[in-house]
Design a protein around this motif. Structure first.
Motif, PDB file in Angstrom:
ATOM      1  N   ALA A  92      34.433 -49.115  66.222  1.00  0.00           N
ATOM      2  CA  ALA A  92      34.210 -48.973  64.893  1.00  0.00           C
ATOM      3  C   ALA A  92      33.894 -50.320  64.600  1.00  0.00           C
ATOM      4  CB  ALA A  92      35.589 -50.175  63.972  1.00  0.00           C
ATOM      5  N   ASN A  93      33.272 -51.120  66.486  1.00  0.00           N
ATOM      6  CA  ASN A  93      32.237 -52.319  66.097  1.00  0.00           C
ATOM      7  C   ASN A  93      30.666 -51.762  66.528  1.00  0.00           C
ATOM      8  OD1 ASN A  93      34.383 -54.395  67.878  1.00  0.00           O
ATOM      9  ND2 ASN A  93      33.950 -54.018  66.028  1.00  0.00           N
ATOM     10  N   ALA A  94      30.888 -50.243  67.620  1.00  0.00           N
ATOM     11  CA  ALA A  94      29.972 -49.538  67.716  1.00  0.00           C
ATOM     12  C   ALA A  94      28.852 -48.887  66.858  1.00  0.00           C
ATOM     13  CB  ALA A  94      30.008 -48.321  68.896  1.00  0.00           C
ATOM     14  N   LEU A  95      29.877 -48.514  65.471  1.00  0.00           N
ATOM     15  CA  LEU A  95      29.326 -47.988  64.211  1.00  0.00           C
ATOM     16  C   LEU A  95      28.305 -49.616  63.232  1.00  0.00           C
ATOM     17  CD1 LEU A  95      31.714 -44.917  63.958  1.00  0.00           C
ATOM     18  CD2 LEU A  95      29.757 -45.004  64.976  1.00  0.00           C
ATOM     19  N   GLY A  96      28.892 -50.267  63.760  1.00  0.00           N
ATOM     20  CA  GLY A  96      28.073 -51.640  63.272  1.00  0.00           C
ATOM     21  C   GLY A  96      29.775 -52.376  62.112  1.00  0.00           C
ATOM     22  N   PHE A  97      30.774 -52.045  62.473  1.00  0.00           N
ATOM     23  CA  PHE A  97      31.372 -52.728  61.640  1.00  0.00           C
ATOM     24  C   PHE A  97      32.378 -53.350  62.362  1.00  0.00           C
ATOM     25  CE2 PHE A  97      31.022 -48.164  60.048  1.00  0.00           C
ATOM     26  CZ  PHE A  97      30.802 -48.668  58.254  1.00  0.00           C
ATOM     27  N   GLY A  98      32.908 -54.695  61.468  1.00  0.00           N
ATOM     28  CA  GLY A  98      33.978 -55.621  61.880  1.00  0.00           C
ATOM     29  C   GLY A  98      34.769 -54.601  62.115  1.00  0.00           C
ATOM     30  N   THR A  99      35.871 -56.317  63.201  1.00  0.00           N
ATOM     31  CA  THR A  99      37.264 -56.134  62.828  1.00  0.00           C
ATOM     32  C   THR A  99      38.164 -56.401  63.388  1.00  0.00           C
ATOM     33  OG1 THR A  99      36.789 -55.152  65.263  1.00  0.00           O
ATOM     34  CG2 THR A  99      36.779 -53.247  63.837  1.00  0.00           C
ATOM     35  N   SER A 100      39.683 -56.528  63.119  1.00  0.00           N
ATOM     36  CA  SER A 100      40.724 -58.389  63.203  1.00  0.00           C
ATOM     37  C   SER A 100      41.262 -57.104  63.310  1.00  0.00           C
ATOM     38  CB  SER A 100      40.322 -58.765  61.907  1.00  0.00           C
ATOM     39  OG  SER A 100      41.556 -59.435  62.181  1.00  0.00           O
ATOM     40  N   TRP A 101      41.831 -57.431  65.013  1.00  0.00           N
ATOM     41  CA  TRP A 101      43.359 -56.955  64.853  1.00  0.00           C
ATOM     42  C   TRP A 101      44.303 -57.734  65.038  1.00  0.00           C
ATOM     43  CZ3 TRP A 101      44.255 -54.885  71.151  1.00  0.00           C
ATOM     44  CH2 TRP A 101      45.501 -54.449  71.309  1.00  0.00           C
ATOM     45  N   ILE A 102      45.525 -57.672  64.020  1.00  0.00           N
ATOM     46  CA  ILE A 102      46.054 -58.925  64.275  1.00  0.00           C
ATOM     47  C   ILE A 102      47.610 -58.041  63.268  1.00  0.00           C
ATOM     48  CG2 ILE A 102      44.727 -60.672  63.379  1.00  0.00           C
ATOM     49  CD1 ILE A 102      45.184 -59.829  60.154  1.00  0.00           C
ATOM     50  N   THR A 103      48.876 -59.253  63.775  1.00  0.00           N
ATOM     51  CA  THR A 103      49.968 -58.369  63.373  1.00  0.00           C
ATOM     52  C   THR A 103      50.367 -59.484  62.383  1.00  0.00           C
ATOM     53  OG1 THR A 103      50.934 -59.945  65.052  1.00  0.00           O
ATOM     54  CG2 THR A 103      50.920 -57.552  65.914  1.00  0.00           C
ATOM     55  N   GLU A 104      51.508 -60.630  62.417  1.00  0.00           N
ATOM     56  CA  GLU A 104      51.202 -61.259  61.507  1.00  0.00           C
ATOM     57  C   GLU A 104      52.594 -60.903  60.912  1.00  0.00           C
ATOM     58  OE1 GLU A 104      47.516 -62.874  58.734  1.00  0.00           O
ATOM     59  OE2 GLU A 104      47.916 -60.828  58.721  1.00  0.00           O
ATOM     60  N   LEU A 132      57.315 -48.486  55.857  1.00  0.00           N
ATOM     61  CA  LEU A 132      56.572 -47.602  56.599  1.00  0.00           C
ATOM     62  C   LEU A 132      56.976 -46.835  57.600  1.00  0.00           C
ATOM     63  CD1 LEU A 132      54.646 -50.432  59.206  1.00  0.00           C
ATOM     64  CD2 LEU A 132      53.634 -49.316  56.529  1.00  0.00           C
ATOM     65  N   ARG A 133      58.089 -46.133  57.089  1.00  0.00           N
ATOM     66  CA  ARG A 133      58.936 -45.307  58.217  1.00  0.00           C
ATOM     67  C   ARG A 133      59.102 -45.258  59.599  1.00  0.00           C
ATOM     68  NH1 ARG A 133      56.063 -42.684  53.862  1.00  0.00           N
ATOM     69  NH2 ARG A 133      56.904 -42.638  51.629  1.00  0.00           N
ATOM     70  N   LEU A 134      59.253 -46.365  59.769  1.00  0.00           N
ATOM     71  CA  LEU A 134      59.137 -45.858  61.087  1.00  0.00           C
ATOM     72  C   LEU A 134      60.381 -45.770  61.646  1.00  0.00           C
ATOM     73  CD1 LEU A 134      57.072 -49.945  62.162  1.00  0.00           C
ATOM     74  CD2 LEU A 134      56.090 -47.373  61.976  1.00  0.00           C
ATOM     75  N   GLU A 135      60.386 -45.094  63.282  1.00  0.00           N
ATOM     76  CA  GLU A 135      61.576 -45.077  64.025  1.00  0.00           C
ATOM     77  C   GLU A 135      62.037 -46.027  65.240  1.00  0.00           C
ATOM     78  OE1 GLU A 135      62.617 -41.802  63.420  1.00  0.00           O
ATOM     79  OE2 GLU A 135      61.525 -40.862  62.292  1.00  0.00           O
ATOM     80  N   ASP A 136      62.982 -45.303  65.109  1.00  0.00           N
ATOM     81  CA  ASP A 136      63.582 -47.232  65.942  1.00  0.00           C
ATOM     82  C   ASP A 136      63.227 -46.986  67.324  1.00  0.00           C
ATOM     83  OD1 ASP A 136      65.961 -47.417  64.433  1.00  0.00           O
ATOM     84  OD2 ASP A 136      67.409 -46.281  65.222  1.00  0.00           O
ATOM     85  N   HIS A 137      61.973 -46.435  67.695  1.00  0.00           N
ATOM     86  CA  HIS A 137      61.544 -46.555  68.852  1.00  0.00           C
ATOM     87  C   HIS A 137      59.945 -46.616  68.602  1.00  0.00           C
ATOM     88  CE1 HIS A 137      60.344 -42.148  67.511  1.00  0.00           C
ATOM     89  NE2 HIS A 137      59.417 -42.362  68.256  1.00  0.00           N
ATOM     90  N   GLU A 138      59.440 -46.581  67.501  1.00  0.00           N
ATOM     91  CA  GLU A 138      58.184 -47.508  67.066  1.00  0.00           C
ATOM     92  C   GLU A 138      58.408 -48.709  66.654  1.00  0.00           C
ATOM     93  OE1 GLU A 138      56.296 -43.721  65.268  1.00  0.00           O
ATOM     94  OE2 GLU A 138      57.767 -44.413  64.056  1.00  0.00           O
ATOM     95  N   ARG A 139      56.866 -49.630  67.226  1.00  0.00           N
ATOM     96  CA  ARG A 139      56.649 -50.942  66.894  1.00  0.00           C
ATOM     97  C   ARG A 139      55.227 -50.834  66.266  1.00  0.00           C
ATOM     98  NH1 ARG A 139      58.810 -54.353  71.948  1.00  0.00           N
ATOM     99  NH2 ARG A 139      58.413 -52.730  72.848  1.00  0.00           N
ATOM    100  N   VAL A 140      55.028 -51.960  66.036  1.00  0.00           N
ATOM    101  CA  VAL A 140      53.601 -52.389  64.882  1.00  0.00           C
ATOM    102  C   VAL A 140      53.306 -53.177  65.924  1.00  0.00           C
ATOM    103  CG1 VAL A 140      51.851 -53.434  63.650  1.00  0.00           C
ATOM    104  CG2 VAL A 140      54.315 -52.644  62.884  1.00  0.00           C
ATOM    105  N   ALA A 141      52.355 -51.932  66.764  1.00  0.00           N
ATOM    106  CA  ALA A 141      50.722 -52.958  67.897  1.00  0.00           C
ATOM    107  C   ALA A 141      49.822 -53.750  67.189  1.00  0.00           C
ATOM    108  CB  ALA A 141      50.305 -51.805  68.784  1.00  0.00           C
ATOM    109  N   GLY A 142      50.097 -53.464  66.188  1.00  0.00           N
ATOM    110  CA  GLY A 142      49.425 -54.245  64.922  1.00  0.00           C
ATOM    111  C   GLY A 142      48.555 -53.300  64.436  1.00  0.00           C
ATOM    112  N   PHE A 143      47.688 -54.329  62.952  1.00  0.00           N
ATOM    113  CA  PHE A 143      46.874 -53.791  61.974  1.00  0.00           C
ATOM    114  C   PHE A 143      45.416 -53.879  62.185  1.00  0.00           C
ATOM    115  CE2 PHE A 143      50.974 -54.617  60.352  1.00  0.00           C
ATOM    116  CZ  PHE A 143      51.740 -53.549  59.470  1.00  0.00           C
TER     117      PHE A 143
END
Length: 196
Positions: free
Chosen positions: A129-141, A153-164
């Motif tokens: 995204a940065n290479a295409l000229g966009f800013g990014t913010s990787w956060i969890t909160e 989000l319909r996450l399964e037991d083996h799934e976790r949010v690495a970030g938004f």
């Protein structure tokens, strides 16, 4: 792009605050390209231990309602100001991508390696995204860990949010922050000590 230009890009890229996005996000073609690059990461035994959930348009506000209700359920009495913050959380950027870590039992591929692969995919997403000229913010909160949000989000037991990862054009460039010194973070192994 020359090697030096690539290095300069990597040396100067940085995350931006979510409040700095001004409304324009990647086109469908750009987003497809960004997500394709996000999948080009180290991936022991080709497990692809990650997936992506894209939030854009009106669904960002719908997810905000989920977050506001989750906040009330978890904290009970909360101010209207706090609820409005939760309702507008994903409206801070035109596109938000949830990076989901998916681990599985696989001989020879520890869970830690699979989690690292998901983290690498989140960062590759930022770089593309940065290479295409966009800013990014990787956060969890807190929303990344909340059980009500996980259910939505319909996450399964083996799934976790690495970030938004928030993606969009920025109204201004955020100044760089202080970085650690190499001498504080790098050592060179000198081999085994000779006790004889």
């Amino acid at each position: 792009m020359t090697k030096l230009e690539v290095l300069r890009f990597l040396e100067t890229r940085r995350s931006v605050r979510p409040t700095m996005f001004d409304g324009k996000g990647p086109s469908s073609e750009e987003l497809e390209r960004i997500l394709s690059v996000a999948m080009r990461v180290p991936d022991h035994k080709k497990l692809a231990p990650w997936r992506f959930i894209v939030f854009q348009g009106e669904v960002r506000a719908q997810m905000g309602e989920v977050m506001a209700k989750a906040c009330q359920k978890e904290e009970g009495e909360v101010s209207q100001n706090r609820l409005e913050t939760e309702r507008t959380r994903f409206l801070r950027a035109p596109v938000v991508v949830g990076v989901i870590s998916q681990t599985c039992e696989r001989p020879g591929v520890p869970e830690w390696e699979q989690i690292l692969s998901a983290g690498a995919s989140a960062f590759n997403l930022c770089l593309a995204a940065n290479a295409l000229g966009f800013g990014t913010s990787w956060i969890t909160e807190w929303v990344a860990y909340d059980r009500h949000v996980r259910e939505a989000l319909r996450l399964e037991d083996h799934e976790r949010v690495a970030g938004f990862v928030y993606i969009g054009q920025c109204s201004s460039r955020q100044e760089d922050r202080e970085r650690p010194l190499l001498r504080d973070k790098v050592t060179f192994w000198s081999g085994l000590e000779n006790d004889q």
